[in-house]
Write a protein that holds these residues in place. Structure first.
Motif, mmCIF file in Angstrom:
data_model
loop_
_atom_site.group_PDB
_atom_site.id
_atom_site.type_symbol
_atom_site.label_atom_id
_atom_site.label_comp_id
_atom_site.label_asym_id
_atom_site.label_seq_id
_atom_site.Cartn_x
_atom_site.Cartn_y
_atom_site.Cartn_z
ATOM 1 N N THR A 75 0.818 -1.210 0.000
ATOM 2 C CA THR A 75 0.000 0.000 0.000
ATOM 3 C C THR A 75 0.853 1.261 0.000
ATOM 4 O OG1 THR A 75 -1.814 1.157 1.120
ATOM 5 C CG2 THR A 75 -0.180 0.089 2.518
ATOM 6 N N GLY A 98 -1.483 2.619 10.865
ATOM 7 C CA GLY A 98 -2.204 1.624 10.083
ATOM 8 C C GLY A 98 -1.884 1.694 8.608
ATOM 9 N N ALA A 100 -3.712 1.006 4.956
ATOM 10 C CA ALA A 100 -5.048 0.887 4.377
ATOM 11 C C ALA A 100 -5.063 -0.098 3.210
ATOM 12 C CB ALA A 100 -5.530 2.247 3.903
ATOM 13 N N ARG A 101 -6.157 -0.853 3.163
ATOM 14 C CA ARG A 101 -6.415 -1.790 2.057
ATOM 15 C C ARG A 101 -7.909 -1.793 1.823
ATOM 16 N NH1 ARG A 101 -7.000 -8.062 1.874
ATOM 17 N NH2 ARG A 101 -6.608 -8.464 -0.318
ATOM 18 N N ASP A 103 -11.512 -0.884 2.117
ATOM 19 C CA ASP A 103 -12.269 -0.216 3.177
ATOM 20 C C ASP A 103 -11.716 -0.504 4.571
ATOM 21 O OD1 ASP A 103 -14.005 0.858 1.319
ATOM 22 O OD2 ASP A 103 -15.455 -0.777 1.508
ATOM 23 N N TYR A 104 -10.584 -1.200 4.671
ATOM 24 C CA TYR A 104 -10.035 -1.596 5.969
ATOM 25 C C TYR A 104 -8.681 -0.941 6.217
ATOM 26 C CZ TYR A 104 -13.616 -5.185 5.773
ATOM 27 O OH TYR A 104 -14.814 -5.836 5.693
ATOM 28 N N VAL A 105 -8.383 -0.734 7.493
ATOM 29 C CA VAL A 105 -7.067 -0.274 7.908
ATOM 30 C C VAL A 105 -6.537 -1.294 8.910
ATOM 31 C CG1 VAL A 105 -5.727 1.532 9.052
ATOM 32 C CG2 VAL A 105 -7.634 2.164 7.541
ATOM 33 N N TYR A 106 -5.422 -1.905 8.589
ATOM 34 C CA TYR A 106 -4.767 -2.857 9.485
ATOM 35 C C TYR A 106 -3.788 -2.042 10.312
ATOM 36 C CZ TYR A 106 -6.935 -6.294 6.519
ATOM 37 O OH TYR A 106 -7.859 -7.033 5.845
#
Length: 121
Positions: A75, A98, A100-101, A103-106
């Motif tokens: 990312t 975080g 982002a990928r 709609d998600y943020v790890y």
């Protein structure tokens, strides 16, 4: 005797799931062992992205044991947040980072806890 020392050293290094395996030019930003699942999560980032055109700024990987990665993505979207809570509250400072990928943020979160002599948890 020397051979035994090498075997012991290799065993210790291979048995430590918290060691990050970031591939250069990426460097470890954060790596975490998850003992209950025999897994690890790794956040790897390029320190100087401009020196590596064509590569994403960061990548995330989640691996269980010695299996291939369950989740891997690269990312250019990294997020950062800090929080300072009320004075005299036991958890004083919190920082989150975080990747982002979609709609998600790890993310990983680090908190300074005054109950633990201001150590990080």
């Amino acid at each position: 005797m020397m051979r035994r020392a090498w075997v012991v050293a290799a065993t210790l290094l291979l048995a430590s799931p918290a060691l990050a395996n970031c591939v250069p030019p990426w460097q470890t930003q954060f790596a975490c062992a998850i003992p209950e699942r025999d897994a690890r999560a790794e956040f790897c980032r390029i320190a100087e992205p401009a020196q590596h055109p064509g590569k994403k700024d960061a990548y995330y990987t989640y691996v269980v044991g010695t299996q291939p990665a369950e989740l891997y993505f690269e990312t250019d979207s990294t997020w950062f947040s800090t929080k300072d809570t009320d004075v005299d509250h036991p958890t004083d400072l919190t920082m989150a980072l975080g990747y982002a990928r979609g709609d998600y943020v790890y993310a990983f979160v680090v908190t300074q806890d005054k109950r633990l002599d201001a150590r990080i948890r």
